[in-house]
Write an enzyme that holds these catalytic residues in place. Structure first.
Site, PDB file in Angstrom:
ATOM      1  N   GLU A 258      62.707 104.679  15.809  1.00 23.26           N
ATOM      2  CA  GLU A 258      62.663 104.855  17.265  1.00 23.26           C
ATOM      3  C   GLU A 258      62.202 103.575  17.946  1.00 23.26           C
ATOM      4  OE1 GLU A 258      60.267 108.319  18.034  1.00 23.26           O
ATOM      5  OE2 GLU A 258      61.777 109.677  17.225  1.00 23.26           O
ATOM      6  N   HIS A 276      62.608 111.190  22.496  1.00 22.84           N
ATOM      7  CA  HIS A 276      61.367 111.783  21.996  1.00 22.84           C
ATOM      8  C   HIS A 276      60.502 112.297  23.151  1.00 22.84           C
ATOM      9  CE1 HIS A 276      58.545 111.646  18.285  1.00 22.84           C
ATOM     10  NE2 HIS A 276      58.293 112.704  19.013  1.00 22.84           N
TER      11      HIS A 276
END
Length: 523
Positions: A258, A276
């Protein structure tokens, strides 16, 4: 009492604290400043910006509680806090509804093609026939992991008229029936679900739980959503399944890396992604602030907080007496949960010898349960709520004591029963944590590192064959312990090795002649 709030939290949480404490809000405090100032505070509240490191904890002179206004505590040195007897609390329930709603949002976006339809209209197009969707009513939702969030998803899915299948090795059929879901195995869920959603922690067992083999089991028009942790879905295999229209679509809020820079998944129209943010709502942040504020208030007023992640408050004398056995119990429980097979139905704990007369052995029992359950659940389990969670999942817990410790001053024995058998382990912590018996076989093993445990027939050549197989795969044996009862019968060997052991190597060892079983444990 003084509290420092080192990160921004909702104002309602601050007001809760002002009734019982002198509250200092400093959301720009640096690590160096915190180390200097923490000595004056009884509690600290953080979110994710502030790191409560060992240096901060060691500088604290009055600190009783560290509160994380959220779920994850990666920014808190848990070991250092525990060593100093400082409680660490969080707010796990604050995000359950928020994540469940985000999950349903991704599902709706996928099945009604909302995201790509939005882009099309904004591009000046009107492609109504291109965006034909499906209804959720009458469809089957497969939930992988029935913790707090999975349960909330099931409630919302029922409102859409969906049938619910659940795969969770630690939920019984009876427990599932009580909330109106059907507990099945993973293969059945994959083959029979129209939509699947994942709510399990990322562990060695769940890493790439959904890969090529699992995608091939799914319906051709199936959808899958992951708002849990990146890495549970194999992203390369997901890309191939989506690109070739092997499944209908996928929604991800989490990724292995990420942000997911240059991921080919981002090029697909049958893919919906978010950064997220499943736990990011005003309500969740408000609730997290209120929850941790109340936890701090409980400590200040002498009550027991419910979301303790490390240990309850113990007086220094009691803590000193049981501390070696807390460490031992964590090791034994971690060993057992990795070595045992099937769905756990019972955990039996026996305190032997002098340990049977120790004060507060219940804290050791709760530590065992905490370590066992945290390995298999998404929500954090602590020593306060571990017995309740075990009971809710149909796991029977028994404690017993006996004066005899079979040559030792003290022993802890833990036995796990499952629907596939039983496994027990015994340990001693007189000088350092040691595993002294596995099932009926006496050994003497330090519970650390990477281990391969085999059951085999104790005849010439068996040990060499196992060692050769590991050598073929470049795995070096550092230590070996063998336990047996009689020559030429079944024996147990514990090998401490220098490298990780792939699952296929364990399978090859199991397939060797005269080898009955093999497991891999990482401590």
């Amino acid at each position: 009492m003084k509290v420092i709030i080192a990160d921004q939290i909702n104002e309602k949480g601050i007001k809760e604290l002002e009734d019982v404490a002198d509250v200092v809000v400093n959301t720009s405090i640096t690590q160096e400043e915190l180390i200097e100032e923490i000595k004056d505070f009884d509690a600290i509240i953080v979110r994710s910006r502030t790191k409560v490191t060992r240096a901060v904890i060691e500088a604290a002179e009055k600190l009783k509680i560290i509160a994380r206004a959220g779920v994850g505590v990666d920014n808190v040195d848990m070991a250092a806090a525990t060593e100093k007897g400082i409680m660490v609390v969080n707010a796990p329930e604050s995000t359950s509804i928020t994540v469940a709603e985000h999950t349903m949002g991704l599902i709706m976006t996928l099945i009604r093609k909302i995201s790509i339809a939005d882009k099309s209209v904004k591009a000046g197009k009107w492609e109504k026939s291109k965006f034909m969707g499906i209804e959720l009513n009458g469809k089957t939702l497969g939930i992988i992991g029935l913790g707090r969030i999975g349960t909330q998803v099931s409630i919302r899915a029922k409102a859409f008229g969906m049938e619910i299948l659940v795969y969770d090795p630690y939920v019984t059929e009876e427990a599932g029936a009580e909330i109106g879901v059907r507990v099945v195995d993973l293969e059945y869920l994959l083959k029979n679900s129209d939509v699947m959603t994942i709510h399990v922690p990322l562990t060695p067992e769940t890493k790439h739980l959904i890969s090529k083999k699992e995608f091939e089991m799914m319906k051709e028009n199936a959808f899958i959503v992951n708002c849990a942790r990146g890495g549970i879905i194999n992203e390369e295999d997901l890309y191939e399944a989506l690109k070739n229209n092997r499944i209908g679509g996928a929604g991800l809020d989490v990724f292995e890396t990420e942000p997911p820079k240059d991921s080919p998944l981002l090029t697909l129209d049958n893919m919906v992604v978010t950064p997220h943010i499943a736990a990011s709502t005003k309500e969740a942040q408000r609730d997290a602030a209120i929850i941790v504020a109340n936890e701090v208030k409980k400590v200040f007023t002498g009550e027991a907080p419910k979301n303790v992640l490390n240990m309850p408050v113990l007086d220094p004398e009691t803590f000193h007496a049981i501390k070696p056995y807390l460490k031992l119990s964590e090791k034994l429980a971690n060993f057992l949960i990795q070595a045992a097979k099937g769905n756990i139905t019972e955990v039996n704990i026996t305190y032997c010898g002098e340990l049977a007369d120790f004060p507060r052995v219940d804290v050791i029992s709760r530590t065992i349960l905490k370590e066992t359950l945290n390995s298999i659940l998404t929500e954090p389990v602590n020593m306060i709520n571990a017995p309740t969670i075990a009971k809710n999942r149909g796991i029977v817990i028994t404690e017993s004591k006996r004066s005899e410790a079979e040559g030792y001053k003290s022993l802890i024995k833990i036995e796990i029963k499952s629907d596939e058998g039983e496994l027990s382990i015994e340990g001693n912590a007189t000088r350092e944590p040691r595993i002294v018996r596995i099932d009926k076989y006496w050994v003497n093993v330090k519970p650390e590192g990477t281990m391969v445990i085999t059951r085999y027939k104790d005849i010439p050549g068996s040990i060499g064959t196992i060692g050769t197989k590991l050598g073929e795969h470049g795995i070096n044996i550092a230590k070996m312990q063998v336990g047996r009862q009689a020559p030429s019968e079944e024996a147990v060997m514990v090998l401490t090795v220098d490298q990780k052991v792939p699952v296929d190597v364990i399978d090859e060892i199991r397939a060797l002649e005269h080898v009955y079983d093999a497991v891999y444990v990482q401590l």
